[in-house]
Design a protein around this motif. Structure first.
Motif, PDB file in Angstrom:
ATOM      1  N   ARG A 188       0.830  -1.207   0.000  1.00 33.25           N
ATOM      2  CA  ARG A 188       0.000   0.000   0.000  1.00 33.25           C
ATOM      3  C   ARG A 188       0.860   1.251   0.000  1.00 33.25           C
ATOM      4  N   SER A 189       1.894   1.267   0.826  1.00 33.49           N
ATOM      5  CA  SER A 189       2.783   2.429   0.879  1.00 33.49           C
ATOM      6  C   SER A 189       3.518   2.648  -0.437  1.00 33.49           C
ATOM      7  N   ALA A 190       3.787   1.551  -1.133  1.00 32.70           N
ATOM      8  CA  ALA A 190       4.560   1.641  -2.370  1.00 32.70           C
ATOM      9  C   ALA A 190       3.746   2.147  -3.554  1.00 32.70           C
ATOM     10  N   ILE A 191       2.417   1.944  -3.530  1.00 28.69           N
ATOM     11  CA  ILE A 191       1.657   2.269  -4.740  1.00 28.69           C
ATOM     12  C   ILE A 191       0.654   3.407  -4.581  1.00 28.69           C
ATOM     13  N   VAL A 192       0.286   3.763  -3.343  1.00 35.33           N
ATOM     14  CA  VAL A 192      -0.703   4.822  -3.151  1.00 35.33           C
ATOM     15  C   VAL A 192      -0.013   6.177  -3.181  1.00 35.33           C
ATOM     16  N   THR A 193      -0.673   7.157  -3.790  1.00 40.44           N
ATOM     17  CA  THR A 193      -0.085   8.478  -3.914  1.00 40.44           C
ATOM     18  C   THR A 193       0.247   9.071  -2.548  1.00 40.44           C
ATOM     19  N   SER A 194       1.401   9.727  -2.476  1.00 40.35           N
ATOM     20  CA  SER A 194       1.877  10.337  -1.238  1.00 40.35           C
ATOM     21  C   SER A 194       2.950  11.356  -1.609  1.00 40.35           C
ATOM     22  N   PRO A 195       3.410  12.164  -0.646  1.00 44.71           N
ATOM     23  CA  PRO A 195       4.505  13.107  -0.959  1.00 44.71           C
ATOM     24  C   PRO A 195       5.730  12.413  -1.535  1.00 44.71           C
ATOM     25  N   ARG A 196       5.981  11.190  -1.081  1.00 44.63           N
ATOM     26  CA  ARG A 196       7.122  10.440  -1.614  1.00 44.63           C
ATOM     27  C   ARG A 196       6.819   9.781  -2.954  1.00 44.63           C
ATOM     28  N   ASN A 197       5.535   9.576  -3.217  1.00 46.87           N
ATOM     29  CA  ASN A 197       5.121   8.891  -4.446  1.00 46.87           C
ATOM     30  C   ASN A 197       3.967   9.657  -5.093  1.00 46.87           C
ATOM     31  N   PRO A 198       4.247  10.852  -5.636  1.00 51.20           N
ATOM     32  CA  PRO A 198       3.170  11.692  -6.192  1.00 51.20           C
ATOM     33  C   PRO A 198       2.488  11.097  -7.412  1.00 51.20           C
ATOM     34  N   SER A 199       3.105  10.147  -8.071  1.00 50.96           N
ATOM     35  CA  SER A 199       2.504   9.547  -9.267  1.00 50.96           C
ATOM     36  C   SER A 199       1.782   8.242  -8.955  1.00 50.96           C
ATOM     37  N   GLY A 200       1.555   7.979  -7.661  1.00 51.28           N
ATOM     38  CA  GLY A 200       0.888   6.735  -7.286  1.00 51.28           C
ATOM     39  C   GLY A 200      -0.598   6.744  -7.595  1.00 51.28           C
ATOM     40  N   ILE A 201      -1.282   5.677  -7.185  1.00 49.03           N
ATOM     41  CA  ILE A 201      -2.714   5.546  -7.458  1.00 49.03           C
ATOM     42  C   ILE A 201      -3.529   6.251  -6.379  1.00 49.03           C
ATOM     43  N   GLU A 202      -4.799   6.536  -6.692  1.00 53.10           N
ATOM     44  CA  GLU A 202      -5.691   7.194  -5.738  1.00 53.10           C
ATOM     45  C   GLU A 202      -6.166   6.206  -4.664  1.00 53.10           C
ATOM     46  N   GLU A 203      -6.678   6.768  -3.570  1.00 52.41           N
ATOM     47  CA  GLU A 203      -7.195   5.932  -2.484  1.00 52.41           C
ATOM     48  C   GLU A 203      -8.330   5.031  -2.971  1.00 52.41           C
ATOM     49  N   SER A 204      -9.152   5.548  -3.875  1.00 55.04           N
ATOM     50  CA  SER A 204     -10.269   4.743  -4.388  1.00 55.04           C
ATOM     51  C   SER A 204      -9.765   3.526  -5.161  1.00 55.04           C
ATOM     52  N   SER A 205      -8.665   3.704  -5.902  1.00 54.84           N
ATOM     53  CA  SER A 205      -8.094   2.569  -6.645  1.00 54.84           C
ATOM     54  C   SER A 205      -7.524   1.536  -5.683  1.00 54.84           C
ATOM     55  N   TRP A 206      -6.838   2.016  -4.648  1.00 56.24           N
ATOM     56  CA  TRP A 206      -6.327   1.081  -3.647  1.00 56.24           C
ATOM     57  C   TRP A 206      -7.469   0.299  -3.004  1.00 56.24           C
ATOM     58  N   ASN A 207      -8.530   0.977  -2.627  1.00 57.67           N
ATOM     59  CA  ASN A 207      -9.661   0.295  -1.998  1.00 57.67           C
ATOM     60  C   ASN A 207     -10.262  -0.746  -2.924  1.00 57.67           C
ATOM     61  N   ASN A 208     -10.246  -0.464  -4.215  1.00 61.63           N
ATOM     62  CA  ASN A 208     -10.750  -1.438  -5.188  1.00 61.63           C
ATOM     63  C   ASN A 208      -9.857  -2.679  -5.204  1.00 61.63           C
ATOM     64  N   TYR A 209      -8.537  -2.470  -5.213  1.00 59.30           N
ATOM     65  CA  TYR A 209      -7.605  -3.604  -5.158  1.00 59.30           C
ATOM     66  C   TYR A 209      -7.825  -4.408  -3.876  1.00 59.30           C
ATOM     67  N   ALA A 210      -7.865  -3.684  -2.742  1.00 64.81           N
ATOM     68  CA  ALA A 210      -7.989  -4.352  -1.451  1.00 64.81           C
ATOM     69  C   ALA A 210      -9.307  -5.114  -1.343  1.00 64.81           C
ATOM     70  N   ARG A 211     -10.368  -4.552  -1.922  1.00 64.28           N
ATOM     71  CA  ARG A 211     -11.687  -5.200  -1.861  1.00 64.28           C
ATOM     72  C   ARG A 211     -11.659  -6.556  -2.590  1.00 64.28           C
ATOM     73  N   HIS A 212     -11.011  -6.589  -3.744  1.00 58.80           N
ATOM     74  CA  HIS A 212     -10.955  -7.836  -4.505  1.00 58.80           C
ATOM     75  C   HIS A 212     -10.056  -8.859  -3.819  1.00 58.80           C
ATOM     76  N   LEU A 213      -8.935  -8.428  -3.277  1.00 56.57           N
ATOM     77  CA  LEU A 213      -8.041  -9.369  -2.614  1.00 56.57           C
ATOM     78  C   LEU A 213      -8.614  -9.848  -1.282  1.00 56.57           C
ATOM     79  N   LYS A 214      -9.369  -8.993  -0.630  1.00 53.75           N
ATOM     80  CA  LYS A 214     -10.045  -9.407   0.600  1.00 53.75           C
ATOM     81  C   LYS A 214     -11.055 -10.509   0.293  1.00 53.75           C
TER      82      LYS A 214
END
Length: 344
Positions: free
Chosen positions: A56-82
């Motif tokens: 999650r830290s590696a792919i979600v957008t943050s000051p260290r990773n401004p080109s990462g994915i949005e929180e909504s995209s992460w939640n979509n990934y997490a929802r399917h893997l859950k």
């Protein structure tokens, strides 16, 4: 208890749940991305919660990773893997007690629905009409070909708000011109529920034209009705797919100067219905096919003009008070007792 690999668990889940190809892809994508992060040889049972949080830290957008994915995209990934892990654990395919994807969702940014501007609709219709006339006069394909067919597609999305997969699953048997109604099948619906919608006066001539062309082309009652390949000089597929429709809307968007998609037609319809003076939330729910009325309530929002008028009432009320001789609200001490001073 067995200890299967990611592909093996996935195949078991697809087989048992009888998932559609599109739904299978929605699971396969996030799982493939996760495996590339943790290593392709790692088993599902070997994944820890720490592995998930590091991903999650590696792919979600943050000051260290401004080109990462949005929180909504992460939640979509997490929802399917859950869901993947819950299936594997409950069917004793992954020998662990709890899923590492529990409680890893992020709070999403609240953004409004992406809708179409009035000018987008105007430009889209103008571009298609110009292309249609070009094809009639020149007898050769225009940039948006066949223009008359895409006019029907655009007007169907505009007047019904159906989903793209519902359009792709529609057959001649689903259109009843005499009864002025159409059936959006359960196969293409997100909630797997069939919807019966009215054919409006403005939509009727477009669907009548499509049905006439389908009859002349020898369509059977259960053939795919919205199939550009049966009417085009360029397309050669057996059936029309998502990529062909999205390719058309990408070209149309360049003419409009703004992003135009089938789903934005859906959002625009729901938004317009909930802004109309005679709005009815339950009728809008039926039109949109929402199982949960909370999805419909999400469209209840006044436009900027309404908000502006509401805010300007404050200024108008202030002037009315002044005209009636009310105390000036700009002077907080007016009408209050004089401050108590020290005696001389």
């Amino acid at each position: 208890m067995r200890d299967l690999t990611f592909p093996e668990v996935m195949q078991e889940m697809f087989t048992e749940r009888w998932l559609s190809p599109k739904t299978q892809t929605s699971y396969a994508g996030p799982i493939a991305l996760f495996r590339r992060h943790i290593g392709m040889e790692v088993l599902p049972s070997e994944v820890s919660r720490k592995d998930v949080l590091m991903w999650r830290s590696a792919i979600v957008t943050s000051p260290r990773n401004p080109s990462g994915i949005e929180e909504s995209s992460w939640n979509n990934y997490a929802r399917h893997l859950k869901a993947f892990y819950r299936f594997g654990i409950s069917h004793e395919l992954i020998p662990i007690v709890s899923s590492p994807f529990e409680n890893v969702f992020l709070r999403e940014k609240k953004r409004g629905h992406k809708t179409l501007r009035e000018t987008d609709i105007v430009y889209a219709r103008e571009a298609l009409e110009i292309c249609r006339r070009y094809e009639v006069v020149r007898c050769e394909p225009a940039p948006l070909h066949p223009a008359w067919f895409w006019q029907v597609v655009v007007e169907t999305f505009y007047h019904t708000g159906i989903r793209l997969n519902q359009l792709l699953n529609m057959t001649p048997n689903d259109i009843h011109l005499k009864r002025r109604r159409l059936i959006a099948s359960a196969e293409g619906a997100k909630n797997k529920s069939e919807a019966v919608l009215p054919i409006t006066e403005d939509l009727y001539p477009y669907l009548a034209k499509l049905m006439t062309a389908a009859h002349a082309a020898g369509f059977k009652r259960h053939d795919q009705l919205f199939n550009v390949n049966r009417f085009s000089l360029r397309h050669r597929r057996e059936t029309m797919n998502v990529w062909q429709v999205e390719g058309f809307f990408n070209r149309l968007s360049r003419y409009c100067g703004n992003r135009v998609t089938p789903h934005r037609f859906r959002h625009s319809l729901a938004t317009d219905l909930m802004r109309s003076p005679g709005r009815d939330i339950f009728l809008t729910q039926q039109v949109c096919g929402h199982t949960d009325i909370r999805s419909t309530i999400g469209y209840v929002a006044p436009d900027l003009a309404t908000l502006r008028r509401y805010l300007e009432q404050r200024h108008a009320a202030s002037h009315l008070d002044d005209a009636n001789g009310m105390p000036d609200r700009g002077s907080p001490r007016q009408g209050l007792p004089a401050p108590v001073g020290r005696s001389n």
